[in-house]
Design a protein around this motif. Sequence first.
Motif, PDB file in Angstrom:
ATOM      1  N   SER A  51      13.212  52.035  49.489  1.00 25.59           N
ATOM      2  CA  SER A  51      12.778  53.308  50.152  1.00 25.59           C
ATOM      3  C   SER A  51      11.613  54.055  49.306  1.00 25.59           C
ATOM      4  O   SER A  51      10.969  54.928  49.750  1.00 25.59           O
ATOM      5  N   PHE A  52      11.228  53.388  48.175  1.00 27.33           N
ATOM      6  CA  PHE A  52      10.337  54.050  47.212  1.00 27.33           C
ATOM      7  C   PHE A  52       9.014  54.430  47.896  1.00 27.33           C
ATOM      8  O   PHE A  52       8.568  55.578  47.788  1.00 27.33           O
ATOM      9  N   THR A  53       8.393  53.330  48.544  1.00 25.51           N
ATOM     10  CA  THR A  53       7.218  53.499  49.207  1.00 25.51           C
ATOM     11  C   THR A  53       7.172  54.446  50.239  1.00 25.51           C
ATOM     12  O   THR A  53       6.098  55.418  50.554  1.00 25.51           O
ATOM     13  N   THR A  54       8.224  54.243  51.020  1.00 29.26           N
ATOM     14  CA  THR A  54       8.235  55.192  52.134  1.00 29.26           C
ATOM     15  C   THR A  54       8.456  56.588  52.110  1.00 29.26           C
ATOM     16  O   THR A  54       8.063  57.440  52.819  1.00 29.26           O
ATOM     17  N   GLU A  55       9.332  57.100  51.066  1.00 29.94           N
ATOM     18  CA  GLU A  55       9.814  58.263  50.518  1.00 29.94           C
ATOM     19  C   GLU A  55       8.875  58.724  49.352  1.00 29.94           C
ATOM     20  O   GLU A  55       9.076  60.120  49.082  1.00 29.94           O
ATOM     21  N   ALA A  56       7.849  58.203  49.061  1.00 30.63           N
ATOM     22  CA  ALA A  56       6.933  58.637  48.097  1.00 30.63           C
ATOM     23  C   ALA A  56       6.163  59.984  48.428  1.00 30.63           C
ATOM     24  O   ALA A  56       5.844  60.034  49.713  1.00 30.63           O
ATOM     25  N   GLY A  90      -2.692  56.043  44.686  1.00 30.35           N
ATOM     26  CA  GLY A  90      -1.631  55.215  45.241  1.00 30.35           C
ATOM     27  C   GLY A  90      -0.529  54.888  44.354  1.00 30.35           C
ATOM     28  O   GLY A  90       0.348  54.420  44.706  1.00 30.35           O
ATOM     29  N   ALA A  91      -0.828  54.678  43.283  1.00 30.81           N
ATOM     30  CA  ALA A  91       0.424  54.392  42.184  1.00 30.81           C
ATOM     31  C   ALA A  91       1.723  55.393  42.262  1.00 30.81           C
ATOM     32  O   ALA A  91       1.349  56.450  42.590  1.00 30.81           O
ATOM     33  N   LEU A  92       2.718  54.654  42.115  1.00 31.48           N
ATOM     34  CA  LEU A  92       4.015  55.529  42.217  1.00 31.48           C
ATOM     35  C   LEU A  92       4.486  55.694  40.647  1.00 31.48           C
ATOM     36  O   LEU A  92       4.304  54.861  39.915  1.00 31.48           O
ATOM     37  N   PHE A  93       5.293  56.700  40.594  1.00 25.37           N
ATOM     38  CA  PHE A  93       6.012  57.353  39.286  1.00 25.37           C
ATOM     39  C   PHE A  93       7.214  57.912  39.623  1.00 25.37           C
ATOM     40  O   PHE A  93       7.322  58.509  40.671  1.00 25.37           O
ATOM     41  N   ASN A  94       7.734  57.791  38.428  1.00 23.08           N
ATOM     42  CA  ASN A  94       9.075  58.754  38.797  1.00 23.08           C
ATOM     43  C   ASN A  94       9.095  59.919  38.072  1.00 23.08           C
ATOM     44  O   ASN A  94       8.969  59.953  36.600  1.00 23.08           O
ATOM     45  N   THR A  95       8.847  61.038  38.584  1.00 26.34           N
ATOM     46  CA  THR A  95       8.390  62.014  38.089  1.00 26.34           C
ATOM     47  C   THR A  95       9.401  63.405  38.271  1.00 26.34           C
ATOM     48  O   THR A  95       9.563  63.630  39.362  1.00 26.34           O
ATOM     49  N   SER A  96       9.498  64.020  37.041  1.00 26.14           N
ATOM     50  CA  SER A  96      10.413  65.217  37.197  1.00 26.14           C
ATOM     51  C   SER A  96       9.406  66.398  37.183  1.00 26.14           C
ATOM     52  O   SER A  96       8.495  66.451  36.735  1.00 26.14           O
ATOM     53  N   PHE A 115      13.433  51.111  34.320  1.00 32.38           N
ATOM     54  CA  PHE A 115      14.515  50.380  34.195  1.00 32.38           C
ATOM     55  C   PHE A 115      14.252  48.955  35.303  1.00 32.38           C
ATOM     56  O   PHE A 115      13.690  49.265  36.276  1.00 32.38           O
ATOM     57  N   GLY A 116      14.704  48.081  35.111  1.00 34.25           N
ATOM     58  CA  GLY A 116      14.720  47.051  36.160  1.00 34.25           C
ATOM     59  C   GLY A 116      14.587  45.399  35.450  1.00 34.25           C
ATOM     60  O   GLY A 116      14.751  44.478  36.327  1.00 34.25           O
ATOM     61  N   PHE A 117      14.038  45.334  34.242  1.00 35.72           N
ATOM     62  CA  PHE A 117      13.737  43.930  33.680  1.00 35.72           C
ATOM     63  C   PHE A 117      13.003  43.283  34.687  1.00 35.72           C
ATOM     64  O   PHE A 117      13.332  42.225  34.986  1.00 35.72           O
ATOM     65  N   ASP A 118      11.744  43.632  34.760  1.00 36.09           N
ATOM     66  CA  ASP A 118      10.758  43.022  35.765  1.00 36.09           C
ATOM     67  C   ASP A 118      11.093  42.937  37.089  1.00 36.09           C
ATOM     68  O   ASP A 118      10.674  42.013  37.942  1.00 36.09           O
ATOM     69  N   LYS A 119      12.014  43.894  37.515  1.00 34.17           N
ATOM     70  CA  LYS A 119      12.518  44.135  39.029  1.00 34.17           C
ATOM     71  C   LYS A 119      12.623  45.613  39.356  1.00 34.17           C
ATOM     72  O   LYS A 119      12.519  46.595  38.447  1.00 34.17           O
ATOM     73  N   GLY A 120      12.620  45.890  40.475  1.00 37.54           N
ATOM     74  CA  GLY A 120      12.917  47.372  40.817  1.00 37.54           C
ATOM     75  C   GLY A 120      11.762  48.134  40.429  1.00 37.54           C
ATOM     76  O   GLY A 120      10.887  48.143  40.585  1.00 37.54           O
ATOM     77  N   GLU A 121      12.430  49.358  39.804  1.00 31.59           N
ATOM     78  CA  GLU A 121      11.553  50.274  39.148  1.00 31.59           C
ATOM     79  C   GLU A 121      10.474  49.990  38.573  1.00 31.59           C
ATOM     80  O   GLU A 121       9.440  50.298  38.301  1.00 31.59           O
ATOM     81  N   LEU A 124       7.897  48.339  40.507  1.00 30.08           N
ATOM     82  CA  LEU A 124       7.369  49.322  41.779  1.00 30.08           C
ATOM     83  C   LEU A 124       6.589  50.604  41.211  1.00 30.08           C
ATOM     84  O   LEU A 124       5.843  51.221  42.015  1.00 30.08           O
ATOM     85  N   MET A 125       6.826  50.738  40.014  1.00 34.70           N
ATOM     86  CA  MET A 125       6.422  52.239  39.605  1.00 34.70           C
ATOM     87  C   MET A 125       5.610  52.022  38.113  1.00 34.70           C
ATOM     88  O   MET A 125       5.803  51.114  37.392  1.00 34.70           O
ATOM     89  N   SER A 126       4.656  52.900  38.030  1.00 37.64           N
ATOM     90  CA  SER A 126       3.765  52.958  36.796  1.00 37.64           C
ATOM     91  C   SER A 126       4.561  53.852  35.947  1.00 37.64           C
ATOM     92  O   SER A 126       5.369  54.407  36.321  1.00 37.64           O
ATOM     93  N   ALA A 127       4.096  53.515  34.425  1.00 41.70           N
ATOM     94  CA  ALA A 127       4.637  54.031  33.512  1.00 41.70           C
ATOM     95  C   ALA A 127       4.024  55.462  33.002  1.00 41.70           C
ATOM     96  O   ALA A 127       2.846  55.381  33.174  1.00 41.70           O
ATOM     97  N   GLY A 128       4.884  56.445  32.624  1.00 43.65           N
ATOM     98  CA  GLY A 128       4.245  57.939  32.109  1.00 43.65           C
ATOM     99  C   GLY A 128       3.904  57.438  30.673  1.00 43.65           C
ATOM    100  O   GLY A 128       4.238  56.366  30.082  1.00 43.65           O
ATOM    101  N   THR A 129       3.057  58.120  29.914  1.00 42.69           N
ATOM    102  CA  THR A 129       2.578  57.913  28.589  1.00 42.69           C
ATOM    103  C   THR A 129       2.877  59.198  27.725  1.00 42.69           C
ATOM    104  O   THR A 129       2.910  58.859  26.600  1.00 42.69           O
TER     105      THR A 129
END
Length: 259
Positions: A51-56, A90-96, A115-121, A124-129
């Motif tokens: 659901s990450f892409t559809t709910e972004a 278009g990049a996705l982030f887990n953003t507070s 998290f995900g070890f090359d799966k999931g988040e 699917l998501m880019s990393a903050g810096t």
Amino acid sequence: MRASLVQFDVDPFEPVAARRERAAGLVRSLGDSDLVVLPELWPVGAFAFESFTTEAEPLDGPTAEVMAAAARDAGVWLHAGSIVERAADGALFNTSLVFSPDGALVRTYRKIHRFGFDKGEAVLMSAGTDPVTVPHPKATLGLATCYDLRFPELFRALVDAGSRLFVVPAGWPERRREHWTLLARARAVENQSYVLACGTAGTHAGVEQAGHSIVVGPWGEVLAEAGPDEEVLTVDLDPARVDMVREEFPALKDRVLGR
């Protein structure tokens, strides 16, 4: 300083719009708090990868709009947990998202450790810096999210930036709940700081959540801990205690590496 952690139950059968309004209602009920905290990715579910892409949504999207109004109505500083942010490219982030009592979005933090070890988040998501702090009038807050809790380097950087209190929204799984408690206490002890770790209840995409949101003092003592179900955990903190602990046991002054 009164802090309230909203251990929210992310019901997968509840429409997202209804979930936003329910969260806003809980925030509005906590107007006597100096800080209210929601968990990680509560609008979608931390493990609901499909659901990450559809709910972004953008930073000025529906979750930010509803949370800004709730913070303003309650007159509280609100760490509104995190959303799946869709950036302009278009990049996705887990953003507070952090709002001031007038409803202004004063800080955002993009989760650095995915998290995900090359799966999931992790894919699917880019990393903050960048580490992020918040100038709350009663204590400078340092922001981290869930999996970040396993990486002490981030918390050292936040201490160096003036943080006295770490706020850690999460969607932590039940099967690793002992790590959750252990790591929250470790980050508090080694940095002589408060830790407010706010998790979710319920089950996300088949992954049972740990719950057990926890508030830890700068000496590593557990000041309050929730159970497994939806709950609001409220605790009164003394920000001056951070300075007292650091003066009485000045371990941070003996740092050698990472100076």
